[in-house]
Design a protein around this motif. Structure first.
Motif, PDB file in Angstrom:
ATOM      1  N   THR A 142      62.920 -26.241  36.347  1.00  0.00           N
ATOM      2  CA  THR A 142      61.555 -26.757  36.476  1.00  0.00           C
ATOM      3  C   THR A 142      60.801 -26.617  35.155  1.00  0.00           C
ATOM      4  O   THR A 142      61.010 -25.670  34.389  1.00  0.00           O
ATOM      5  N   ASN A 143      59.928 -27.571  34.903  1.00  0.00           N
ATOM      6  CA  ASN A 143      59.143 -27.560  33.671  1.00  0.00           C
ATOM      7  C   ASN A 143      58.143 -26.402  33.658  1.00  0.00           C
ATOM      8  O   ASN A 143      57.879 -25.814  32.611  1.00  0.00           O
ATOM      9  N   LYS A 144      57.579 -26.078  34.820  1.00  0.00           N
ATOM     10  CA  LYS A 144      56.608 -24.986  34.891  1.00  0.00           C
ATOM     11  C   LYS A 144      57.258 -23.671  34.468  1.00  0.00           C
ATOM     12  O   LYS A 144      56.677 -22.894  33.704  1.00  0.00           O
ATOM     13  N   TYR A 145      58.471 -23.413  34.945  1.00  0.00           N
ATOM     14  CA  TYR A 145      59.186 -22.193  34.580  1.00  0.00           C
ATOM     15  C   TYR A 145      59.446 -22.160  33.073  1.00  0.00           C
ATOM     16  O   TYR A 145      59.238 -21.138  32.422  1.00  0.00           O
ATOM     17  N   LYS A 146      59.900 -23.278  32.529  1.00  0.00           N
ATOM     18  CA  LYS A 146      60.202 -23.336  31.101  1.00  0.00           C
ATOM     19  C   LYS A 146      58.961 -23.082  30.258  1.00  0.00           C
ATOM     20  O   LYS A 146      59.011 -22.353  29.263  1.00  0.00           O
ATOM     21  N   SER A 147      57.826 -23.673  30.658  1.00  0.00           N
ATOM     22  CA  SER A 147      56.607 -23.468  29.879  1.00  0.00           C
ATOM     23  C   SER A 147      56.118 -22.019  29.979  1.00  0.00           C
ATOM     24  O   SER A 147      55.675 -21.440  28.981  1.00  0.00           O
ATOM     25  N   LEU A 148      56.201 -21.417  31.171  1.00  0.00           N
ATOM     26  CA  LEU A 148      55.804 -20.011  31.311  1.00  0.00           C
ATOM     27  C   LEU A 148      56.717 -19.100  30.503  1.00  0.00           C
ATOM     28  O   LEU A 148      56.256 -18.142  29.874  1.00  0.00           O
ATOM     29  N   LYS A 149      57.987 -19.396  30.512  1.00  0.00           N
ATOM     30  CA  LYS A 149      58.943 -18.591  29.751  1.00  0.00           C
ATOM     31  C   LYS A 149      58.617 -18.657  28.261  1.00  0.00           C
ATOM     32  O   LYS A 149      58.613 -17.633  27.564  1.00  0.00           O
ATOM     33  N   ASP A 150      58.305 -19.843  27.769  1.00  0.00           N
ATOM     34  CA  ASP A 150      57.954 -19.998  26.360  1.00  0.00           C
ATOM     35  C   ASP A 150      56.657 -19.257  26.034  1.00  0.00           C
ATOM     36  O   ASP A 150      56.539 -18.621  24.993  1.00  0.00           O
ATOM     37  N   ARG A 151      55.666 -19.327  26.944  1.00  0.00           N
ATOM     38  CA  ARG A 151      54.399 -18.613  26.728  1.00  0.00           C
ATOM     39  C   ARG A 151      54.617 -17.109  26.687  1.00  0.00           C
ATOM     40  O   ARG A 151      54.019 -16.414  25.867  1.00  0.00           O
ATOM     41  N   ILE A 152      55.467 -16.603  27.548  1.00  0.00           N
ATOM     42  CA  ILE A 152      55.724 -15.161  27.586  1.00  0.00           C
ATOM     43  C   ILE A 152      56.384 -14.711  26.289  1.00  0.00           C
ATOM     44  O   ILE A 152      56.030 -13.674  25.726  1.00  0.00           O
ATOM     45  N   ILE A 153      57.325 -15.481  25.805  1.00  0.00           N
ATOM     46  CA  ILE A 153      58.029 -15.108  24.576  1.00  0.00           C
ATOM     47  C   ILE A 153      57.063 -15.092  23.388  1.00  0.00           C
ATOM     48  O   ILE A 153      57.137 -14.212  22.535  1.00  0.00           O
ATOM     49  N   LYS A 154      56.136 -16.037  23.341  1.00  0.00           N
ATOM     50  CA  LYS A 154      55.219 -16.154  22.207  1.00  0.00           C
ATOM     51  C   LYS A 154      54.016 -15.208  22.302  1.00  0.00           C
ATOM     52  O   LYS A 154      53.312 -15.000  21.329  1.00  0.00           O
ATOM     53  N   THR A 155      53.784 -14.621  23.469  1.00  0.00           N
ATOM     54  CA  THR A 155      52.634 -13.741  23.680  1.00  0.00           C
ATOM     55  C   THR A 155      52.972 -12.320  23.232  1.00  0.00           C
ATOM     56  O   THR A 155      54.072 -11.841  23.482  1.00  0.00           O
TER      57      THR A 155
END
Length: 74
Positions: A52-65
């Motif tokens: 899912t795109n939502k999971y991918k975007s959250l995963k990317d946000r977590i890594i960059k935070t």
């Protein structure tokens, strides 16, 4: 971490009758089938989630935070 101490395993064979072995084998086979069915459902659900795109975007946000601000994202 726990201290490493020597461990020993004692294996004893069961003295069973043929009918008892059949009952145990039937129960073990049923449990194996249930386990595999549940595992299959869980893996299918997980694979759908990671696509899912939502999971991918959250995963990317977590890594960059930064680490201090990750808790609300989790």
């Amino acid at each position: 971490m726990a201290k490493k101490t020597p461990s020993y395993v004692l294996t004893l064979s069961l003295k069973t009758e043929k009918f008892q072995e059949d009952i145990l084998n039937t129960n073990f086979e049923s449990c194996r089938n249930i386990y595999n069915a549940i595992l299959g459902k869980a893996l299918k659900s997980y694979n759908c989630l990671i696509r899912t795109n939502k999971y991918k975007s959250l995963k990317d946000r977590i890594i960059k935070t930064p680490k201090e601000k990750r808790k609300p994202l989790y």
